[in-house]
Design an enzyme around this catalytic site. Structure first.
Site, mmCIF file in Angstrom:
data_model
loop_
_atom_site.group_PDB
_atom_site.id
_atom_site.type_symbol
_atom_site.label_atom_id
_atom_site.label_comp_id
_atom_site.label_asym_id
_atom_site.label_seq_id
_atom_site.Cartn_x
_atom_site.Cartn_y
_atom_site.Cartn_z
ATOM 1 N N ASP A 86 0.776 -1.232 0.000
ATOM 2 C CA ASP A 86 0.000 0.000 0.000
ATOM 3 C C ASP A 86 0.814 1.292 0.000
ATOM 4 O O ASP A 86 0.572 2.180 -0.799
ATOM 5 C CB ASP A 86 -0.942 0.024 1.217
ATOM 6 N N GLU A 105 1.319 -9.101 11.491
ATOM 7 C CA GLU A 105 1.167 -8.699 10.089
ATOM 8 C C GLU A 105 2.533 -8.564 9.418
ATOM 9 O O GLU A 105 2.722 -9.000 8.277
ATOM 10 C CB GLU A 105 0.417 -7.360 10.059
#
Ligand code: GLC
Length: 420
Positions: A159, A389
């Site tokens: 992202d 993550e």
């Protein structure tokens, strides 16, 4: 204390919403495209049926034109922005209007183990995978260069990589209607993209929605059109794997079609080689400028089989240099870059799924020791810090959400033990 294996299986079961998984129940409470592909690898280690189902559920959200969305909103959840109302997309079920790295064909090839009992499921999935790849050829390689052009930073799956900073600066954010970010209610802002980046993300969503998600118009007019080195490498590899599946199914016409696109990609991918950086780099198709950034995606050239002798040597030299600078490979951004940040998402942290592709790619290309270092480092991070993550490459500290599905899956499928 439970073993990491037991913990990983418990995470996959806990994040199972009945036929599909959420990446993390709070931060990402829907089905995500490439997450589901990797999650299937994890399920395959203890529940083969559930592994296939994860991919089948993703493809149940496919649009008539072959597009497969990056998010599928099977159930409402107020914990995420932008939700289905902002996207206004989907056929049958509500979805986002952009896609994600097309890794699914590669994962399906790994799931396919020659078991005749599974062959009908492979045969049913194959035309859907092919339709998605055709959609990519048509709308994400509209200039026929043999690369993948991303229409949104989220499409790349990485992202807030700095590769999007310069191309993203051209996005007009003045008209973005007010919104409330939900991610900052779950996580420390220091680990997440900035407010200015979010404005650009939302502006691109608003632009796509304004076209009614007309993919031809988006290809022609989107204010962000960057040839992403990560998606381009992943797609080249996925086409090789889809070709192998076409051969399993004796589909000669499909095999010929796919082989033609592989040949074009093998020619065209050289456009993403940056001589100054001596690396594979993303390139803005609007200005023609290379990003010049060495990121973890640059090393997916081995997974794609895109390199040649000198280029592979140059990438291995980067790997050695970076390997001496960090405790754990592969940081998402070169630690010698002034913008390197050890905890901020795709500007430094290590991601297990990218390591899986780099590590396997290196080993397949014969660089066994380098591939093994990537696997051992992934193992070390998860053993030390758990199923987060992402991880700080310098000391291995966790960053982002916990109980993360794809990190658990990569542990079970690959990181926990060396390849035979
Ligand atoms: C973030 C990641 C993306 C991932 C998603 C769900 O947006 O950057 O790659 O698919 O979270 O885990």
């Amino acid at each position: 204390m439970r073993s990491r294996d037991e913990e990983a299986r418990a995470i996959l079961r806990g994040n199972d919403r009945g036929g599909y998984s959420v990446p993390n129940g709070r931060v990402y409470p829907f089905q995500w495209n490439w997450d589901s592909a990797f999650v299937a690898l994890g399920f395959a280690t203890f529940d083969g049926n559930r592994a296939w189902q994860e991919i089948e559920t993703l493809f149940a959200a496919q649009w008539a034109d072959g597009f497969v969305p990056h998010i599928v909103f099977w159930q409402d959840d107020a914990g995420y922005f932008p939700g289905p109302d902002r996207w206004q997309a989907g056929e049958g079920v509500r979805t986002s209007g952009i896609t994600q790295p097309p890794v699914a064909a590669s994962i399906v090839r790994t799931l396919w183990d020659g078991d005749p009992g599974v062959r009908p499921r492979l045969a049913a999935l194959f035309p859907k995978l092919l339709a998605w790849h055709r959609w990519f050829w048509r709308y994400r390689d509209f200039e026929g260069r043999g690369v993948v052009v991303a229409m949104h930073p989220w499409e790349t799956g990485r992202d807030n990589s700095p590769e999007w900073d310069v191309p993203g600066a051209a996005i007009d954010t003045a008209g973005v209607a007010p919104y409330v970010r939900r991610d900052l209610g779950h996580l420390d802002a220091a680990m997440r993209p900035t407010g200015a980046e979010y404005d650009r993300y939302v502006a691109l969503v608003d632009f796509g929605r304004s076209t009614g998600w007309d993919h031809a118009r988006i290809a022609a007019e989107n204010p962000f059109r960057v040839a992403d080195v990560g998606m381009s490498m992943i797609f080249l590899r996925a086409n090789r794997d889809l070709l192998a599946l076409a051969q399993v199914l004796s589909d000669d016409a499909a095999a010929d079609e796919i082989a033609g696109h592989i040949a074009r990609a093998e020619q065209g991918i050289g456009w993403l080689w940056d001589d100054a950086a001596r690396s594979w780099c993303s390139r803005d198709t609007i200005t023609g400028r290379s990003s010049g950034f060495v990121t973890s995606a640059s090393f997916l050239s081995f997974w794609a089989g895109a390199g040649d002798g000198p280029r592979d040597e140059a990438m291995l030299a980067h790997l050695d240099r970076i390997g001496m600078r960090v405790g754990y490979l592969m940081p998402s951004l070169d630690p010698d870059d002034p913008g390197f940040q050890m905890l901020r998402y795709w500007r430094g942290p290590v991601w297990a799924v990218v390591n899986y592709m780099i590590g396997r790619g290196l080993k397949e290309a014969g660089h066994v020791a380098a591939g093994e270092r990537i696997r051992a480092d992934t193992n070390g991070l998860i053993a030390r810090s758990g199923f987060y993550e992402a991880f700080d490459p310098t000391g291995g500290a966790p960053t982002g959400g916990d109980t993360f599905s794809w990190t658990a899956a990569i542990w079970l499928a690959w990181a926990r033990r060396s390849d035979p």
